[in-house]
Design a protein around this motif. Sequence first.
Motif, PDB file in Angstrom:
ATOM      1  N   PRO A 402       0.813  -1.209   0.000  1.00  0.00           N
ATOM      2  CA  PRO A 402       0.000   0.000   0.000  1.00  0.00           C
ATOM      3  C   PRO A 402       0.840   1.249   0.000  1.00  0.00           C
ATOM      4  N   SER A 403       1.993   1.206   0.693  1.00  0.00           N
ATOM      5  CA  SER A 403       2.825   2.400   0.740  1.00  0.00           C
ATOM      6  C   SER A 403       3.389   2.761  -0.619  1.00  0.00           C
ATOM      7  N   ARG A 404       3.499   1.761  -1.515  1.00  0.00           N
ATOM      8  CA  ARG A 404       4.021   2.048  -2.836  1.00  0.00           C
ATOM      9  C   ARG A 404       2.915   2.422  -3.817  1.00  0.00           C
ATOM     10  N   THR A 405       1.773   1.757  -3.696  1.00  0.00           N
ATOM     11  CA  THR A 405       0.697   2.046  -4.632  1.00  0.00           C
ATOM     12  C   THR A 405       0.102   3.420  -4.381  1.00  0.00           C
ATOM     13  N   CYS A 406       0.174   3.911  -3.137  1.00  0.00           N
ATOM     14  CA  CYS A 406      -0.428   5.201  -2.809  1.00  0.00           C
ATOM     15  C   CYS A 406       0.622   6.299  -2.676  1.00  0.00           C
ATOM     16  N   GLU A 407       1.849   6.041  -3.140  1.00  0.00           N
ATOM     17  CA  GLU A 407       2.940   6.966  -2.884  1.00  0.00           C
ATOM     18  C   GLU A 407       2.658   8.354  -3.432  1.00  0.00           C
ATOM     19  N   ASN A 408       2.085   8.423  -4.635  1.00  0.00           N
ATOM     20  CA  ASN A 408       1.896   9.702  -5.286  1.00  0.00           C
ATOM     21  C   ASN A 408       0.430  10.107  -5.355  1.00  0.00           C
ATOM     22  N   GLN A 409      -0.395   9.509  -4.558  1.00  0.00           N
ATOM     23  CA  GLN A 409      -1.823   9.801  -4.592  1.00  0.00           C
ATOM     24  C   GLN A 409      -2.164  10.810  -3.497  1.00  0.00           C
ATOM     25  N   TRP A 410      -3.160  11.650  -3.794  1.00  0.00           N
ATOM     26  CA  TRP A 410      -3.672  12.606  -2.827  1.00  0.00           C
ATOM     27  C   TRP A 410      -5.071  12.163  -2.424  1.00  0.00           C
ATOM     28  N   THR A 411      -5.449  12.501  -1.195  1.00  0.00           N
ATOM     29  CA  THR A 411      -6.756  12.070  -0.706  1.00  0.00           C
ATOM     30  C   THR A 411      -7.891  12.734  -1.456  1.00  0.00           C
ATOM     31  N   THR A 412      -7.669  13.928  -1.977  1.00  0.00           N
ATOM     32  CA  THR A 412      -8.703  14.636  -2.729  1.00  0.00           C
ATOM     33  C   THR A 412      -8.102  15.142  -4.028  1.00  0.00           C
ATOM     34  N   SER A 413      -8.969  15.444  -4.982  1.00  0.00           N
ATOM     35  CA  SER A 413      -8.516  15.937  -6.282  1.00  0.00           C
ATOM     36  C   SER A 413      -8.038  17.384  -6.169  1.00  0.00           C
ATOM     37  N   TRP A 414      -7.297  17.837  -7.166  1.00  0.00           N
ATOM     38  CA  TRP A 414      -6.792  19.213  -7.175  1.00  0.00           C
ATOM     39  C   TRP A 414      -7.943  20.206  -7.166  1.00  0.00           C
ATOM     40  N   TRP A 415      -8.981  19.921  -7.926  1.00  0.00           N
ATOM     41  CA  TRP A 415     -10.107  20.845  -8.010  1.00  0.00           C
ATOM     42  C   TRP A 415     -10.842  20.938  -6.674  1.00  0.00           C
ATOM     43  N   MET A 416     -10.997  19.804  -5.980  1.00  0.00           N
ATOM     44  CA  MET A 416     -11.635  19.829  -4.671  1.00  0.00           C
ATOM     45  C   MET A 416     -10.784  20.610  -3.672  1.00  0.00           C
ATOM     46  N   GLN A 417      -9.475  20.409  -3.714  1.00  0.00           N
ATOM     47  CA  GLN A 417      -8.593  21.182  -2.847  1.00  0.00           C
ATOM     48  C   GLN A 417      -8.739  22.672  -3.118  1.00  0.00           C
ATOM     49  N   PHE A 418      -8.780  23.049  -4.379  1.00  0.00           N
ATOM     50  CA  PHE A 418      -8.919  24.452  -4.748  1.00  0.00           C
ATOM     51  C   PHE A 418     -10.218  25.036  -4.205  1.00  0.00           C
ATOM     52  N   LYS A 419     -11.324  24.331  -4.394  1.00  0.00           N
ATOM     53  CA  LYS A 419     -12.617  24.851  -3.952  1.00  0.00           C
ATOM     54  C   LYS A 419     -12.690  24.992  -2.435  1.00  0.00           C
ATOM     55  N   VAL A 420     -12.209  23.983  -1.714  1.00  0.00           N
ATOM     56  CA  VAL A 420     -12.271  24.036  -0.254  1.00  0.00           C
ATOM     57  C   VAL A 420     -11.363  25.144   0.279  1.00  0.00           C
ATOM     58  N   LEU A 421     -10.151  25.247  -0.256  1.00  0.00           N
ATOM     59  CA  LEU A 421      -9.225  26.279   0.198  1.00  0.00           C
ATOM     60  C   LEU A 421      -9.726  27.671  -0.151  1.00  0.00           C
ATOM     61  N   LEU A 422     -10.369  27.812  -1.291  1.00  0.00           N
ATOM     62  CA  LEU A 422     -10.936  29.105  -1.658  1.00  0.00           C
ATOM     63  C   LEU A 422     -12.058  29.504  -0.712  1.00  0.00           C
ATOM     64  N   GLU A 423     -12.955  28.567  -0.424  1.00  0.00           N
ATOM     65  CA  GLU A 423     -14.058  28.870   0.494  1.00  0.00           C
ATOM     66  C   GLU A 423     -13.540  29.184   1.892  1.00  0.00           C
ATOM     67  N   ARG A 424     -12.578  28.394   2.360  1.00  0.00           N
ATOM     68  CA  ARG A 424     -12.010  28.656   3.689  1.00  0.00           C
ATOM     69  C   ARG A 424     -11.298  30.006   3.734  1.00  0.00           C
ATOM     70  N   GLY A 425     -10.550  30.315   2.669  1.00  0.00           N
ATOM     71  CA  GLY A 425      -9.839  31.589   2.631  1.00  0.00           C
ATOM     72  C   GLY A 425     -10.779  32.777   2.631  1.00  0.00           C
ATOM     73  N   LEU A 426     -11.879  32.679   1.906  1.00  0.00           N
ATOM     74  CA  LEU A 426     -12.839  33.780   1.884  1.00  0.00           C
ATOM     75  C   LEU A 426     -13.492  33.974   3.245  1.00  0.00           C
ATOM     76  N   LYS A 427     -13.821  32.878   3.918  1.00  0.00           N
ATOM     77  CA  LYS A 427     -14.438  32.986   5.239  1.00  0.00           C
ATOM     78  C   LYS A 427     -13.486  33.597   6.263  1.00  0.00           C
ATOM     79  N   GLU A 428     -12.207  33.217   6.174  1.00  0.00           N
ATOM     80  CA  GLU A 428     -11.235  33.700   7.151  1.00  0.00           C
ATOM     81  C   GLU A 428     -10.803  35.131   6.868  1.00  0.00           C
ATOM     82  N   ARG A 429     -10.550  35.451   5.618  1.00  0.00           N
ATOM     83  CA  ARG A 429      -9.924  36.719   5.296  1.00  0.00           C
ATOM     84  C   ARG A 429     -10.905  37.873   5.166  1.00  0.00           C
ATOM     85  N   LYS A 430     -12.188  37.577   5.101  1.00  0.00           N
ATOM     86  CA  LYS A 430     -13.138  38.680   4.980  1.00  0.00           C
ATOM     87  C   LYS A 430     -13.116  39.566   6.218  1.00  0.00           C
TER      88      LYS A 430
END
Length: 680
Positions: A402-430
């Motif tokens: 498992p440590s080799r098959t998942c070596e380069n995998q992320w738990t979430t997709s890039w687009w999901m990371q972008f959306k969540v980080l954008l929403e969190r950033g807007l809530k915090e920085r406003k």
Amino acid sequence: MMPPEHETRITGCPAIVLANNRTDNISVYAESIGSASNVSPCLDDEMPIQEKPTPVRFSVLRESLRPVTLRFEDVAYSINLRTTKDSFLCTSAAEAKPTRTILTGVSGIVRPGELLSMLGPSGSGKTTLLTALAGRLPGKVSGTITYNGQPFSSSMKRKTGFVSQDDVLYPHLTVLETLTFAALLRLPKKLTKEEKIEQAELIIIELGLTRCRNSVVGGPLFGGVSGGERKRVSIGQEMLVNPSLLLLDEPTSGLDSTTAQRIVATLRGLAHGGRTVIMTIHQPSSRLYRMFDKVVVLSEGCPIYSGNAGRVIEYFGSLGFVPGFNFMNPADFLLDLANGVAPDTKHDDQHESHGRPDHHEDQNSIKQSLISSYRKNLYPAVKDEIHRSCRDAVRPATGPSPSRTCENQWTTSWWMQFKVLLERGLKERKHESYSCLRIFQVMSVSILSGLLWWHSDTSHIQDQVGLLFFFSIFWGFFPMFSAIFTFPQERPMLTRERSSGMYKLSSYYFARMAGDLPMELVLPTIFVIVTYWMGGLKPSIVNFTLTLLIILFNVLVAQGLGLALGAILMEVKQATTLASVTMLVFLLASGYYIQHIPPFIAWLKYISFSHYCYKLLVGVQYSENELYECGRGGHCRVLDFPAINYLGIDNMVWDVVALAVMFVGYRVLAYVALRMGQPK
């Protein structure tokens, strides 16, 4: 020593009792210390009622918990001491000792279901060892650290929870929002959004945060939840992924005794749920010490004890070190020994010993004696236990690791990371971008400048040109100095979350850039709306719109320069100083104050974004055939006015291109600087 009739319970199990009779043969005792640590963890119903934690339920991640046995053998770590030419008085000492040893020969083993605590004085290397075990220590760590017999990997990193001593949390987010955003980023793709939110709600219930679930976390400038609740939120962020290995640095620091007991009881319950839990602690009470299964005691980076927590009194008693009174806190006893203070002389000769010149020699001799005793008596048993556990470990089934098959995998997709980080950033920085102070600053300057340039016209062309230059300078200074603080302030959070494998740096960076648009462009728009019409500039919607777009473009370029300076230096004072000098150069080279710059230094205006913004504003405001009053009743072309003629506004396309290059270049530079300073 405790009285003979007193019995010490190991890990709270009534079935396991240690009699406190002294062991004369140290080698026989050392051989038994490994077997004593193989005792099965206590069941919840066998724990004392006041220490029994709530069992943690992980309904959606129960199958992801894979037990981890952590082994570390002969761990050593050194750092290079920086020598400077200025410190000539200390040159000889620095040359004699170019490196400083932080850890030397630390060994131990922690199994699933065990709670290991690292004890020692300040500066003894506890945090360094914990960081090394978490795979987050920079530089080379000698020795062997394995997780189920394997080295540290990306898949292991996502099974590991690390809680730093300082609670790194966004202050304006509520407890629920903090855990929800962490769940959306850290939990695997196979779970739906509803299941991830359910997991966050479950953690809130299990950690006793229901009462403050909708309260903001708070920070140094404004109040929020209590210190114990903040610590539980930090633990909850790591528990979201149901980690197999949980490491905590001083989780009870700054907490009262009752809150500290609740935190440690929670950690003990997590350990007994099948996890491997390791923590550092400075000076635990006797109630806390009774919850530890194993302890590692460090003295100046060297171990003096590693093994079962319930046998420290017996072991050191066999060496001739006996507590000063019967019911002494074992942790205080261990810290005295780690500091080189013998318990039999601590109370009687304390005042006299501090005045003796050989006091430090006595302490060093005690430390060296304890270190030598550990190497002679305990180290062979600990090493034998490590090797025996390696031989007895069950080999994994054949197939891809498992440590080799998942070596380069992320738990979430890039687009999901972008959306969540954008929403969190807007809530915090406003709260920061639209704070009352910031709005007051912009509006007061806007109204004041509108009054100063009240209904100016081409008859006062010098004043109008001055207003346009003020636009370019003010909206160069203001966004740049605000952006300088961005990455230095977010560095602890970014480092912690990136070290946990929560998201890619690119998704964070693009979410940050996208979040800047509504946060950074609203106030400049209001400023231009007020000042443009009050200042008597050309009353045309087209001219107003172009002026607004140029200023907004200038804001983004200036902000990019501030982000780059902050990312490169990562130190607010240095970045602010450099930004002040840079903006002063841009101010002087923009073409307003000095119109006849010597040729050998005239190139400075080509690197000044204020110069291009100023040219564009003037070019948009005045047409080729426009006239102004010059002399007595005479009229001259606006383009012939000396300040405008010097700018050369006939070709503005290249000015736009220059600003676009700066806009992209500064942000690429900021990203590269962040990439070089962050973990992969």
